[in-house]
Design a protein around this motif. Sequence first.
Motif, PDB file in Angstrom:
ATOM      1  N   GLY A  19       0.393  -9.215  78.622  1.00 16.24           N
ATOM      2  CA  GLY A  19       1.296  -7.772  78.615  1.00 16.24           C
ATOM      3  C   GLY A  19       2.505  -8.429  78.378  1.00 16.24           C
ATOM      4  O   GLY A  19       3.437  -8.157  77.562  1.00 16.24           O
ATOM      5  N   SER A  20       3.075  -9.132  78.767  1.00 14.61           N
ATOM      6  CA  SER A  20       4.895  -9.833  79.122  1.00 14.61           C
ATOM      7  C   SER A  20       4.941 -10.003  77.403  1.00 14.61           C
ATOM      8  O   SER A  20       6.324  -9.540  77.102  1.00 14.61           O
ATOM      9  N   LEU A  21       4.423 -10.770  77.386  1.00 17.80           N
ATOM     10  CA  LEU A  21       4.439 -11.096  75.904  1.00 17.80           C
ATOM     11  C   LEU A  21       4.745  -9.687  75.102  1.00 17.80           C
ATOM     12  O   LEU A  21       5.540  -9.885  73.829  1.00 17.80           O
ATOM     13  N   MET A  22       4.249  -9.178  74.679  1.00 19.25           N
ATOM     14  CA  MET A  22       3.848  -7.687  74.338  1.00 19.25           C
ATOM     15  C   MET A  22       5.312  -7.325  74.341  1.00 19.25           C
ATOM     16  O   MET A  22       5.632  -5.854  73.792  1.00 19.25           O
ATOM     17  N   GLY A  26       7.938  -6.231  71.259  1.00 22.95           N
ATOM     18  CA  GLY A  26       7.896  -4.891  70.900  1.00 22.95           C
ATOM     19  C   GLY A  26      10.108  -4.247  71.067  1.00 22.95           C
ATOM     20  O   GLY A  26       9.723  -4.022  70.091  1.00 22.95           O
ATOM     21  N   VAL A  27      10.186  -4.781  72.527  1.00 17.66           N
ATOM     22  CA  VAL A  27      11.616  -4.712  71.956  1.00 17.66           C
ATOM     23  C   VAL A  27      12.113  -5.760  71.070  1.00 17.66           C
ATOM     24  O   VAL A  27      13.292  -5.363  70.349  1.00 17.66           O
ATOM     25  N   PHE A  28      11.900  -6.978  70.765  1.00 16.89           N
ATOM     26  CA  PHE A  28      12.359  -7.228  69.628  1.00 16.89           C
ATOM     27  C   PHE A  28      12.333  -6.512  68.446  1.00 16.89           C
ATOM     28  O   PHE A  28      13.046  -6.501  67.479  1.00 16.89           O
ATOM     29  N   ALA A  29      11.213  -5.653  68.389  1.00 22.09           N
ATOM     30  CA  ALA A  29      10.991  -5.384  66.935  1.00 22.09           C
ATOM     31  C   ALA A  29      11.988  -3.331  67.451  1.00 22.09           C
ATOM     32  O   ALA A  29      12.339  -3.233  66.233  1.00 22.09           O
ATOM     33  N   GLY A  49       7.374  -0.436  68.082  1.00 21.03           N
ATOM     34  CA  GLY A  49       7.851  -1.536  68.982  1.00 21.03           C
ATOM     35  C   GLY A  49       7.996  -0.271  70.638  1.00 21.03           C
ATOM     36  O   GLY A  49       7.850  -1.552  71.191  1.00 21.03           O
ATOM     37  N   GLY A  50       8.110   0.503  70.340  1.00 17.57           N
ATOM     38  CA  GLY A  50       7.489   1.798  71.282  1.00 17.57           C
ATOM     39  C   GLY A  50       6.268   1.256  71.682  1.00 17.57           C
ATOM     40  O   GLY A  50       5.676   1.192  73.382  1.00 17.57           O
ATOM     41  N   GLY A  51       5.575   1.372  70.858  1.00 15.24           N
ATOM     42  CA  GLY A  51       4.001   1.154  71.221  1.00 15.24           C
ATOM     43  C   GLY A  51       3.518   0.151  72.125  1.00 15.24           C
ATOM     44  O   GLY A  51       2.851  -0.087  72.806  1.00 15.24           O
ATOM     45  N   ILE A  55       2.251  -0.577  75.819  1.00 23.52           N
ATOM     46  CA  ILE A  55       0.915  -0.976  75.990  1.00 23.52           C
ATOM     47  C   ILE A  55       0.744  -2.576  77.279  1.00 23.52           C
ATOM     48  O   ILE A  55       0.403  -2.649  77.671  1.00 23.52           O
ATOM     49  N   GLY A  56       2.059  -2.865  76.394  1.00 23.08           N
ATOM     50  CA  GLY A  56       2.622  -4.026  77.536  1.00 23.08           C
ATOM     51  C   GLY A  56       2.811  -3.879  79.181  1.00 23.08           C
ATOM     52  O   GLY A  56       2.199  -4.674  80.025  1.00 23.08           O
ATOM     53  N   LEU A  57       3.554  -2.209  78.858  1.00 23.30           N
ATOM     54  CA  LEU A  57       3.990  -2.376  80.304  1.00 23.30           C
ATOM     55  C   LEU A  57       2.097  -1.982  80.956  1.00 23.30           C
ATOM     56  O   LEU A  57       1.735  -2.092  81.995  1.00 23.30           O
TER      57      LEU A  57
END
Length: 170
Positions: A19-22, A26-29, A49-51, A55-57
């Motif tokens: 999740g942290s990696l996602m 996402g922030v990088f995207a 990116g938002g998705g 999902i990560g959160l």
Amino acid sequence: MSQFDFKKRNLLSGPHLLGSLMILAGVFALISPMLMESGSSLEKTLLVGGGAVVIGLAIVSSYDGTLIYFSENKMKDYTSVFGYKFGEWVELPSIATVTVTSTNYRSTNTSNGISPTLSGEVTDYRVLLYTNSAKPAFSFAYPKRSIAIDAAKRLADGLHVDVVMRLPEE
């Protein structure tokens, strides 16, 4: 204090690490169009990116636990996602004793491409709630001795029972 909330959560392994990696991906995207030229539309970038961030959160915020209400003599095992706890309330059995023990074991982590591959000796401190049977009704594991002792005292106070310490001397 009218409740006890035990959370089973490890943010540095398994799905929580994913999740942290996602979130990072996402922030990088989301910021990558500002850093480099991209052929993607703004809508596509925001969606991807938002998705990934959402999902990560959701993954990072999810965990299992046990909630005990002393005043109402009820408890529930739950799964929490974004702070909402899903689970069924049941009557708390009559607890006779709260016991604190420790368990030593060798932890090995099989490489899975996500979690770090670590191994070594681990000590878990367990708070066990016993009814009148020899088998514990509940078991709560803690990584530190002081946290387990504090939890056992809170449980014993709320349940109006004694604490039995079965820990080796430090």
